[in-house]
Design an enzyme around this catalytic site. Structure first.
Site: not given
Length: 288
Positions: A7, A9, A41, A43, A69, A99-101, A143, A152, A210, A259, A265
């Site tokens: 898959s 992303e 999605y 931050a 997302h 949850r999201g950043d 995390h 986690d 990152f 994934h 790119r």
């Protein structure tokens, strides 16, 4: 060795040029026959509308299963579920629930007064609709906000118990990192598939930045290898070889799905897929 299921992303484009790049990336990778493609999605929910537009466009134009997302940052429960329902009405039935950043400089995640408190609440509400296949994030390394590795694993189990069917991991650089995590999850009674997230290294400087932000450790040997490769102009060759080796090690340990974080790119991801036996699926048309 059987070729894995894969898959991909992508992230939503924020300019006309980026839109063309996303389209070109999808065209290069779509022939690999991915199980699904997903769109991230930003931050703090900053790309909410862009994500929705990209997901619905890809759903209409590619014929591929698309997973959106969805996070609960800076949104009420009603707003979040309205977005989900809009996806369902558009025929999109796969969501990566996170949850999201938090927004940059916000000092950490704070639930909206009328929003979901955490990812488990979001997952449970989405599961109750009966409209979606739900995937969640997992962290083979601690995390940044977790107390320890055990936390986690426990948090992942809660998310799966809330209604998710499988997990996608944060990227990592050594197979043992994932394998240890997989074993810990099995020991905790987790039986749902845990799909390793793979990041082909397009830009070493960017990947290091990152990695620091998301808690992914960088082995000393890897940093040294890229320092030398950059001096010699061999970074793409090194990136392809190392990513292929990582995938091969995982497949030999029984992993069946991968994934890929493409960063919009496609070249390295395509080359790695070819190297591990994933070849374009050519459809014959107008055959007499």
């Amino acid at each position: 060795m059987t070729a894995p299921r894969i898959s991909f992303e992508f992230f939503p484009p924020q300019s006309l040029e980026a839109s063309f790049r996303l389209w070109d990336t999808v065209q290069v990778l779509a022939p690999m026959g991915p199980r699904f493609i997903s769109v991230t999605y930003g931050a703090g929910g900053t790309t909410r509308d862009l994500t929705h537009e990209a997901v619905t466009t890809l759903h209409k134009t590619t014929g591929l299963p698309v997973a959106a997302h969805l996070t609960c940052v800076n949104a009420t429960k009603e707003e979040t579920l309205n977005i989900a329902n809009a996806y369902a009405e558009a025929g999109i039935n796969q969501i990566v629930a996170l949850r999201g950043d938090p927004p940059k400089g916000s000092g950490g995640f704070k639930a909206h007064p009328e929003g979901f408190a955490d990812s488990c609440e979001l997952i449970s509400a989405l599961a109750d609709t009966g409209k979606f296949t739900l995937r969640v994030g997992a962290y083979p390394e601690k995390h940044p906000e977790a107390t320890d590795h055990k936390a986690d694993v426990e948090w992942l189990k809660r998310k799966l118990d809330a209604g998710a069917s499988e997990a996608l991991t944060q990227f990592f650089f050594e197979a043992e990192t994932f394998l240890r995590f997989r074993d810990a999850c099995a020991d905790a009674g987790i039986t749902a598939p845990i799909i390793p997230g793979i990041l082909p290294i397009e830009n070493w400087k960017g990947v290091k930045k990152f990695s620091a932000a998301c808690g992914t450790s960088i082995p000393a040997w890897l940093d040294d290898a890229f320092d030398k490769a950059l001096r010699d102009g061999r970074q793409d060759l090194l990136a392809t070889a190392l990513c292929t080796e990582l995938c091969d090690d995982l497949l030999r340990e029984g992993v069946e799905d991968l994934h890929f974080y493409t960063l919009n790119r496609p070249e390295l991801t395509r080359d790695v897929c070819h190297a591990i036996g994933v070849t374009p699926q050519v459809k014959l048309q107008n055959v007499a």
